[in-house]
Each structure stands twice: as C-alpha cells, then as structure tokens.
Design an enzyme around this catalytic site. Structure first.
Site, PDB file in Angstrom:
ATOM      1  N   GLU A 146       0.849  -1.183   0.000  1.00 48.19           N
ATOM      2  CA  GLU A 146       0.000   0.000   0.000  1.00 48.19           C
ATOM      3  C   GLU A 146       0.891   1.241   0.000  1.00 48.19           C
ATOM      4  OE1 GLU A 146      -3.480   2.093   2.748  1.00 48.19           O
ATOM      5  OE2 GLU A 146      -2.327   0.382   3.520  1.00 48.19           O
ATOM      6  N   GLU A 229      -9.804   9.640   5.587  1.00 44.95           N
ATOM      7  CA  GLU A 229      -9.891   8.789   6.768  1.00 44.95           C
ATOM      8  C   GLU A 229     -10.189   9.688   7.964  1.00 44.95           C
ATOM      9  OE1 GLU A 229      -7.141   4.940   5.937  1.00 44.95           O
ATOM     10  OE2 GLU A 229      -6.117   6.670   6.757  1.00 44.95           O
TER      11      GLU A 229
END
Length: 461
Positions: A146, A229
């Site tokens: 990631e 987020e």
C-alpha cells in the site's frame, strides 16, 4: 493506513451477501449504507466504506466526486480511523470499476496519471490517496503493498510505522514513513502542508517504492483510490473531482531473480541473561533489500529463526542465561530471493539480571460486533533496565489482528509476538510503554490471560 479491518469486514459481508452496491449513480446520490457504493462517469466507484464504527456516516455523490454530509462517530487518535469514504479505479474486494484494465503488471505500464481536487473542513482526518500493488493480479483480498499519499493531515494522527527519511517525488518534498499493519506493507508520503489539487504521475511513486526494494516490476497495480480517513468530525470533506488513467504498452525488465549479497558478520552490543543486541553491515541488491532474517543456534543444533527486521540491527530475546548462541543473518528482496547466510557470531548470555523477569501487563480492550481494539501497557517492575523487549501471548480462538501501532506485532496462528520499535525499547525500573492494535473476533470476545516479557511470565492487571 489501518484499513485492513475495513477490507476484512467488507469481504465478510460479501461472503454473507449483505454488501450494499447500488445501481449506477446520477448526480447527487445520497449513500448512508455502511458499505454502500455506486459508480460515476461509467468508470469509477464511490464507496461509503464505514468500516470502523457503527455510528452513521453519509456521503453525497455527484457526477464528479463526493462529500461527507453526516459523520456521527469518534475514534481515539492513537488507533484506527472510523472509515475510508473514497473513489477508486480498479478492483477493491471483488468490486471492480467498470471497464477497468487493472490489475496490470508494472512492467507493462507505459504511463499512469491522475488528478485530484480536495475540499477540506474541520475535524481530525487525513486526505488520503492510495496506490495498491500485489505480486499477483488479484481482484479480491488485501494487496501486499500500500502506497499512501497524505495530501493533508489534521489532528494528532500519524501513518503506520515510523519515519525513514524524506524524498522528492513528483517535484514535491515528502516525509516518508514505512511500516506494516500485520497483513500488508505500507509506505506513506506525508505532505508538509495541505495540497488542495494536483495533477501527477502515479508511476513516480511506484518507481520510488520500487527503488526502496519494496516491490519489483513483476508486481501488479490493482487499484488507485482517493478519499478521507476521519477520526473525528469531517462533515464537508469532499473530493470535488478525481481522474486516473493507466496505459499499457510498457517494456520494463522481467522478474527479479538475483539474490541480495551476503550481509556482514553480526556484532554484539548489549548482552543480558535473556537478550543480545546485534547489528551488521547491510546487504546490497540489484533492486533493493526489503528485510533481514536473524537466526540463532545452540551448539551443533538446528538454526532457528530469532526474528526479522527491515533494518540492520535486531535484539534477540527470550534467551537462556549463561548460554552460548551463534547468530547469523540472511537478507531478502521483494521478489523473495534470499542471500547466503552471513558469517556467524557466537555470544554467551550473562548469568543474571535479565531485565525482563519482573513485569506487569495491562490489557484494555474495546469490543463491538465482530471487531475490537486493544491497548497493551507493559511495565518493568524489576530492578534492572530492559534494553529491548519482546512480549508473547496467545489470542483467544477466533481473533485476528489487522492493524497495529507503537510495536512490531507478528502472529503465527493464535500466537502473538510484539517487539519494541526504535524509540520505546528501553524500560527503566518502574517505566511503562504501550502499544495497540485493531482486530476481528468471531462474535464472542475475551482477552488474553497470560503474557511473557523476554521469555519471563508477567503479572496481569
């Protein structure tokens, strides 16, 4: 950062047939379903993806992006975020964007460009942009690499792992973090100040990560994802526009088959009755070294793995007093090639004063539905300083760790091994340190009941 749980939960919901995927969107589509999603422009998927909270979150989807219109949850800033509302190109847990050519092997990419426009608001959050890669052309599950680009960071939050330096990528300077959430590796690029909009090459970041030895050209780009987020607040956050285009036709080199060079012979630093601090000269590789495996051997016995690290130092713990051990090191790269073993270093542990025999562990958990977070506090109740610690214990049946912070946590089945990171490895008498993680459980939660620090049992409570 810290998104394994949301992915696992999403996968579970797919398996039980409860994932909500709406029909293709027109402008101003409201999504409040926990894992609801829709498509825009006939090529991107927008998802609510409220994985870390049961509180309501709603997003308003337009034909160019989305914005958060309701956010009722709140999460501790030393843990995982509430959600990851986002727009993506490619495949995210069996949900693939219409007509996508992803996954595509990195060596076959001739160009990969993207543009993003963010709208910021109050709250604690990061504006995140993810590039996901895997050794296989997978369209489900968690990709192993990631790449996270933090366009904006608000509040006392941080990426997974620790700072490893800075880099200039795409003509901008970034603070670089590196770590693992337990299931996939994460390299994060944090902007020094908020970036509202940017047109850039995704390949610039892929190439930088490849130069760090984390991937090779044989890996596959599986998805490109952008959103937020949030930990607290966030109403008004939005992606006003997003585009990503990946073109094939590249002619990169073939798979990496060259092993790293042999690491240097380990040298011993601090030696106690139960631990030995080791360091060695780095290995080299044609692409890049991703880590080292440290082995220990007693006499003519079989060498066993003492642990792994991404750096060139390691503290072997859980050793017996007054015992001779021979330590060797092997390097590995992203393609799985492993070097020859380094020359061995024999060290005899001291006879007493392990610095790990007197300890106390407090395990504080917060469980919900099929998830939980745990904060673990380790206290040195002895009279000697602990220089490097390893905490071992067993998770109850049905539990799995999905993301961690403030420690390097590995699992083998239900067995958990938590090791200190660079800044919290020394515990003076009476001192404490804490780490934590997020995980899943099978519906009935209980906490571990026994712990050992550097091989010695601790009191609990």
């Amino acid at each position: 950062m810290r998104r394994l749980v949301r992915a696992v939960v999403t996968a579970a919901l797919v398996a039980f047939g409860t994932l909500v995927i709406t029909s293709p969107a027109q402008a101003d589509t409201q999504i409040c379903e926990q894992y609801g999603s829709t498509t825009i422009q006939g090529r991107y998927v927008v998802q609510n993806n409220r994985w870390g909270s049961t509180a309501q979150q709603c997003i308003n989807v337009t034909d160019t992006g989305f914005s958060i219109t309701a956010q009722q949850g709140s999460a501790a800033t030393n843990g995982a975020p509430l959600s990851y509302p986002s727009v993506f190109l490619g495949c995210h847990y069996t949900n693939c964007s219409p007509g996508t050519n992803l996954p595509i092997q990195v060596s076959q990419i001739s160009s990969a460009t993207s543009s993003i426009n963010y709208t910021y608001a109050s709250g604690t959050y990061n504006a995140s942009y993810d590039i996901w890669l895997d050794p296989t052309p997978r369209t489900d599950g968690v990709s192993q690499m990631e790449i996270m680009i933090w366009f904006n960071r608000q509040g006392p939050i941080q990426p997974i792992g620790s700072v490893v330096g800075s880099a200039t990528v795409g003509g901008r300077t970034w603070e670089v973090w590196r770590g693992s959430n337990g299931a996939n590796n994460v390299i994060s690029y944090v902007a020094p100040s908020p970036i509202t909009s940017w047109n850039f090459s995704v390949l610039d970041f892929i190439n930088d990560v490849r130069s760090r030895g984390a991937i090779t050209n044989s890996w596959y780009l599986t998805s490109i994802q952008a959103g937020f987020e949030p930990w607290n607040g966030g109403v008004g956050l939005g992606v006003s526009s997003f585009s990503a285009t990946v073109n094939g036709g590249g002619t990169g080199p073939g798979p990496d088959s060259q092993a790293p060079s042999t690491p240097g012979q380990p040298t011993a630093g601090t030696v106690t009755a139960s631990s030995v601090a080791l360091s060695w000269a780095a290995s080299t590789d044609n692409v890049g070294v991703t880590g080292y495996d440290v082995y220990r051997q007693q006499g003519s016995g079989t060498a066993t793995l003492a642990g792994s690290t991404t750096g060139t130092s390691f503290t072997a713990s859980g050793l017996s007093a007054s015992t001779a051990y021979t330590f060797t090191v092997r390097a590995r790269d992203a393609a799985g090639n492993v070097s020859a073993s380094s020359p061995g270093r024999t060290v005899t542990t001291s006879g007493s004063g392990s610095g790990g025999g007197a300890c106390r562990v407090r395990y504080a958990a917060n469980a919900w539905n099929n998830g939980f977070t745990a904060d673990v506090t380790v206290t040195n109740t002895g009279t000697s300083t602990v220089n490097g610690w390893t905490l071992t214990y067993t998770l109850p049946s049905g539990q799995a760790i999905t993301s961690t912070w403030n420690a390097t946590v590995t699992t083998s089945g239900s067995a958990v091994t938590a090791r200190n990171i660079s800044w919290n490895g020394t515990l003076a008498p009476g001192a404490s340190t804490s780490f934590g993680y997020q995980g899943t459980h099978g519906g009935s939660y209980s906490s571990p009941s026994a712990f050992a620090l550097n091989g010695s049992a601790c009191t609990v409570g």
